[in-house]
Design an enzyme around this catalytic site. Sequence first.
Site, short mmCIF file in Angstrom:
data_model
loop_
_atom_site.label_atom_id
_atom_site.label_comp_id
_atom_site.label_asym_id
_atom_site.label_seq_id
_atom_site.Cartn_x
_atom_site.Cartn_y
_atom_site.Cartn_z
N GLY A 256 0.80 -1.22 0.00
CA GLY A 256 0.00 0.00 0.00
C GLY A 256 0.84 1.27 0.00
N VAL A 257 2.12 1.15 0.33
CA VAL A 257 3.00 2.31 0.22
C VAL A 257 3.55 2.27 -1.20
CG1 VAL A 257 4.98 3.51 1.17
CG2 VAL A 257 3.59 2.04 2.64
N GLY B 14 6.46 2.22 -6.87
CA GLY B 14 6.74 1.82 -8.24
C GLY B 14 6.70 2.98 -9.23
N SER C 39 6.18 -6.59 -20.14
CA SER C 39 5.44 -6.96 -18.93
C SER C 39 4.64 -8.23 -19.10
CB SER C 39 4.46 -5.83 -18.56
OG SER C 39 5.12 -4.64 -18.28
N HIS D 282 0.63 0.14 -14.52
CA HIS D 282 1.30 0.99 -15.50
C HIS D 282 0.38 2.06 -16.08
CE1 HIS D 282 5.14 -1.02 -15.34
NE2 HIS D 282 4.58 -2.20 -15.55
#
Lengths: 454, 454, 454, 454
Positions: D278-279, D282, D307, D380
Amino acid sequence: MNMNMKFLQDLLSRVSSRARDHDVGGRGRTSKSGSSPLFQLSAACHALMNSGGEASRILVAQRALEHYAQLDAQDRVAFFTLLAEEYAADSEAVHLAYAAYRDEESNANLERLFTACEPARQNLLRRLNLCPGGTFELVKMRADLLGLLKEHPELAPLDADFAHLFSSWFNRGFLVLESIDWNTPAAVLEKVIQYEAVHEIHDWEDLRRRLGPQDRRCYAFFHPATGDEPLIFVEVALCRGIPDNIQSILASTEELDANDADTAVFYSISNCQRGLKGVSFGNFLIKQVVQELKRELPNLREFVTLSPVPGFAAWLSSARSAGQVKLSPHAESALEEGAWQENEESRKTLAGELMPLAAHYFLEAKHRSGQPLDPVARFHLGNGASLHRMNWPGDTSTKGLKQAHGLMVNYRYQIDQIEQNHEAYSRESSIICSSEIRRMAAKQKPRSQQKADA
Amino acid sequence: MNMNMKFLQDLLSRVSSRARDHDVGGRGRTSKSGSSPLFQLSAACHALMNSGGEASRILVAQRALEHYAQLDAQDRVAFFTLLAEEYAADSEAVHLAYAAYRDEESNANLERLFTACEPARQNLLRRLNLCPGGTFELVKMRADLLGLLKEHPELAPLDADFAHLFSSWFNRGFLVLESIDWNTPAAVLEKVIQYEAVHEIHDWEDLRRRLGPQDRRCYAFFHPATGDEPLIFVEVALCRGIPDNIQSILASTEELDANDADTAVFYSISNCQRGLKGVSFGNFLIKQVVQELKRELPNLREFVTLSPVPGFAAWLSSARSAGQVKLSPHAESALEEGAWQENEESRKTLAGELMPLAAHYFLEAKHRSGQPLDPVARFHLGNGASLHRMNWPGDTSTKGLKQAHGLMVNYRYQIDQIEQNHEAYSRESSIICSSEIRRMAAKQKPRSQQKADA
Amino acid sequence: MNMNMKFLQDLLSRVSSRARDHDVGGRGRTSKSGSSPLFQLSAACHALMNSGGEASRILVAQRALEHYAQLDAQDRVAFFTLLAEEYAADSEAVHLAYAAYRDEESNANLERLFTACEPARQNLLRRLNLCPGGTFELVKMRADLLGLLKEHPELAPLDADFAHLFSSWFNRGFLVLESIDWNTPAAVLEKVIQYEAVHEIHDWEDLRRRLGPQDRRCYAFFHPATGDEPLIFVEVALCRGIPDNIQSILASTEELDANDADTAVFYSISNCQRGLKGVSFGNFLIKQVVQELKRELPNLREFVTLSPVPGFAAWLSSARSAGQVKLSPHAESALEEGAWQENEESRKTLAGELMPLAAHYFLEAKHRSGQPLDPVARFHLGNGASLHRMNWPGDTSTKGLKQAHGLMVNYRYQIDQIEQNHEAYSRESSIICSSEIRRMAAKQKPRSQQKADA
Amino acid sequence: MNMNMKFLQDLLSRVSSRARDHDVGGRGRTSKSGSSPLFQLSAACHALMNSGGEASRILVAQRALEHYAQLDAQDRVAFFTLLAEEYAADSEAVHLAYAAYRDEESNANLERLFTACEPARQNLLRRLNLCPGGTFELVKMRADLLGLLKEHPELAPLDADFAHLFSSWFNRGFLVLESIDWNTPAAVLEKVIQYEAVHEIHDWEDLRRRLGPQDRRCYAFFHPATGDEPLIFVEVALCRGIPDNIQSILASTEELDANDADTAVFYSISNCQRGLKGVSFGNFLIKQVVQELKRELPNLREFVTLSPVPGFAAWLSSARSAGQVKLSPHAESALEEGAWQENEESRKTLAGELMPLAAHYFLEAKHRSGQPLDPVARFHLGNGASLHRMNWPGDTSTKGLKQAHGLMVNYRYQIDQIEQNHEAYSRESSIICSSEIRRMAAKQKPRSQQKADA
């Protein structure tokens, strides 16, 4: 530098014929410009000596070293021969300078003679060293040369030039001691794996066992010009008491609190660069590491090695062949069958016979220099250590059995006695050893004297 | 090393009488053991050459250098004389080695002769270098020696030994380029203040103006063995356009965005160690800094210096005395009174007369080596720079007025022409300069030719 | 975050009228886009709360902080008021969440209430902190706010939010202890000069005297997010014995071998960031430095401060005014005339009268919290130190005379008693002090009791 | 903190009965003092909240975390339950504070309510964080908690507290980006091996292939308080053109000159710390790495990912089960038999049928949040990337086949469009994708609409 002009023509013909051969062989080592690396290398060396400002030399030196890297074995001999023959001193200049010195033995005239005698290749090597990374390339070049000396003894003076320069460049004042541990960059660690010469490191897990735990240390000397290439390193185990066995160190799974250790054991010392042969680092390394450890861990009281005895088995074998030494039949068969490891009785027999022989080996078997026959003994005794204890069996690895029937010894570094030990050793070849070992050797003596008396 | 035993006796008598003198003088430089530093130093040198293992030598070397540091000027001469005379090569060994070489001119025999000719003091200096910090002490020792050479030309061979060793030790491959800025340790910064040799740095605020802003840079070479002692440094200003005036750089209060600069100006280059005289760093430094700056700031298109002309005023004065050059009365009085700075008309007159003379000075006034008379010109032209522009008045400081009547010049470093410039300069002493300067010099020529014709 | 939409309209009108005023005033702080920094800042804050991905927020936060930096004093009040009023929690949401919690006192409902109560500005501050360098800007922002609190007590809740966040961000676990010495970058050293709050550092030479010698140390806490900005630092002198005088430390020219010292003296502790008020570093710092020093210098046995007594003169003055304390006429006039420094007799008299008063001051004069009146005493006693010795005269600087009639004291940190001292102090406000001081205070007591009895 | 006293008694009885159980079980986890780690942990937590100065808390926190490390799974539930229930806010205080706020909705009253609502455990966690290394222990503690949440949903508020604190502590402003390469300490590299979550790193040689060559890069975020523990890292390949296949990257033996690359491919992103769920790191990481690479390698023009599509196979399977999607019999059997890899015809058939389905999956298959079903797509696209190209087969590893029938995609990061892409995505859930993919999806649509129409 008064360079003989004939050489270039000779060289040209030689390398062009070589280049032709290569084309025939289709080996394709000729460069884009159509000429062989050997030719280009010699041309670059010529340029390096005869033209250009210092800055342009950096580029030429770089190219020269790149060409060198492409040479095959045969070309290397040709190149080294070129250096030995054509980059020697100018003989005419030597004679003239000597004449002047003979007439007047002044300092200035001697200086001129000295300059005249200096082979041009020393200057060439200095200029090759101008380019970044050049030092390490030259170290590798000398390693190549050393491999050729046996077959080409005429290259020895070239090797002397390398040795002369390297002893200046790798002066102890330029060396940097670094601790190596699990926080060291992987690029350095993989070299430790590669260079370990005493007790092979099998993989990264094995390496971690030697570097990771707090009761293990590793120190290396580095040189600023060779960057992260270690020159020599020593592996250290921190223990309680003096260990008698290498397997227990290498396979240890328990970790001692470093502050609880009273003994630091140097159990592996590896020279990394063959090309630096004759430049001595080892004694500086051990003594500096002792200082370092004492500072960090004031509880340490003993500094010893756990060392192999690489010459023992060979000596014993030849002494037996020569009839100077005799083993009991039981001992003989135990050694031959190698079965003593599991046989308590064989072990006892062997211990009883091998220990006096080993003590004798250390104290009496001599190298042509008058020093002990065993090379590791020469190193540590020459450093001022004393021969402290024999441990049998101390190394039951294949290598340990083969070179020393499993024998290992501890050399002991006592800071306040190193100097006098060293002096005694180097002046009178006195071997400082424990009374225990001396007593052991005494057991053997009579027998070998008997032999001599017989 | 076959050391002449007589020297020690001589030395002993010399130093003991000296020690006695000291006692009389009560200067108290005698050590606890009652003997003078000079005596102890020579004893330590003797020990260093004749005994001990390598590790023990570290200690002896350390003591020797401590003793040296205590010598007074007179003792230093005595010590250097000792080195020059008693640590020379062994003349008998030279003759023998030469005889062998004469008989057979082999590589091996030449090597032996070379070794025999090498003064023992080279080895001594190498061993003094064993101890930590030894290198810097030896650099300072040579600085002492250089100060004595004029009065003691007999010490020149000793200086040659230092030069020989230092050119090996301070090989370009061992130098490390570091950027110096306001984040550099204060211990280094205070040395920059101390060593600045071109435009004095008055205090820390002045230093901050030169290092802090983003349009200022400073780079230095360091050597691992001399630690945080800079060997040479260059100060750089990033500008738009080529500056014509040093005061505007030194006093600048506006800060240019470094990315907006198109010109890097080298406005001060200082050699820091007198003891490294003859070991060339400057050309490497400038070229490496050019690379560094190009990489960091791709917008930079010009790399120039803003350089003093240290020999101009002296040349002009002597040329005028010799009647080779003549100034108008107005120009003469303007120069003499120094009042031209505030007088527009005087400035115009001087500009008209001084510029052609200056161009002439650069192109025609020659050093005995055939190179330009101006030492700064020799340095930059020898590096492959071109003489780009004269700026007058470019430096109105007292120093600038005194040495060059305020003249400064820009030398220009064009990467792709450095090599050919350097070659042209070193082969044919061709001075590469802008057409503007050549045109200026042409103005002067007729006049001086007239002179010559007269 | 359920933001009240009305606020934006209000804000717009307010800031646009302000912007108009500015135009009238011609202060020109309006940006290129024609709007004032205050307007742009509030718009950026709005954007930060209501739109964008986390990455875009970095840019918005950066702009917001740049706008803030342009605010004048008046605008800052407006901005802080905006934060306090409009970025409060949403009162309706609070009521709803409370209602749910009242109905069911579950953990989940409490969490929701907690979230509803959290002022939106905490989130805003966290988002402002996203941009590089944001943390330090916020620390400075709070310093601005603290300067306004007296006049604007309504901003106290906003200050509480800062304090709340900072105590998280500047958690002790995130602090890094660094030694500061003459090898520290100049950019940090100039901050030490600037932030020194106890004994002014006059210039770089003065600084060098405090950092350079081996018997001086300085340690600071840094935080990764505020880079090379020190948060707090302590200056240490290594001595033999406990010093009684600050001038002898500051002016010392002799250098003690650090290994010969038996006492480490903390003679100056400076908080660097006003904006971090209430985030306690000092006690961690001293204790970590004690550990560090013990490790490096095992000979150290005592860790003490040499501390000012900032409240003594003021207390004495008011106690005298209130008639609680009485000096002899001689002492009174000596103090008034300040002539005691050169007068042996006056010094004796004052010593006899001031010492008991000072002891009384430490042990009996109380702050409204029940702790000692002297703030430095509160700090060190609260850390677990004991009050060890009074030194008079210990500081004869103008400042030292003014605030404490020259009195200084040593607080003593004994590692093994810190905990129990701290507990005793914090539970029972027990002041741990030497028997000497207690005895001194006893001398005074009767007199003041007499007073009380009277 | 008004701690409910009953809890301690409850706790005591609970843990003592537990301790008894343990004794019976002979599990021996009770400490020397006879009490269980759980008991000692809860006692330490109590102490941490109720006594001591800040310095003493460091020790207590350390002990508490050591006790926690000894807990077994069952004890952990007990401990977390203790935190959730007993270290909640004091309900009475909440009611009182609310009453005050209801009466007067002042900032100060709200602050008090906020403080009353803050669970005591937040403070407890902050104090546990005081000890060195505490932060990482707490991150691991939350990882434990997360593993229990499914079975113990009542612990969710506790998890919210962790999340609240961590989002402050791991604020982006505190993160440090570091390049990881073959010069990185082995201690960090082994964590990269361990944490790699996308394409397994098999051993050190495999790792070297990913870090050593100049056309490979790896970057990680670190936090000062968690030292050399990477938080997240991304692996990058520098290529010419956009690659369509992961095996060619992982197995590459040719090395591209980094300056010749025009495309940077992010082919693996791994979150390292489950406890930091949750932090978000990315998106910051990718964008900062793009900046870093652009600066170092100006020739780079494209920044894309390669990906996985972790949800495709599962979606396809369920869509087929639900009859929403239909494959041809040939495609069905090819997929089932998995034999398409060697069969050209099967590959063609599958390509023709799978690509439209995949495009449909990306554009139409939705998560309950309204965002795309595919988690990597959510990440993304949410960062502002666009869906650029589908590659089939792009990953023929077992994992790649299983989760996506070998499909991989490129997401494209165009710096100047990231913001608007992000806005469009987050406001309107617009999926920015190439026209090619949109066209592909259109092929599928009719069929699925037919389905819907049917």
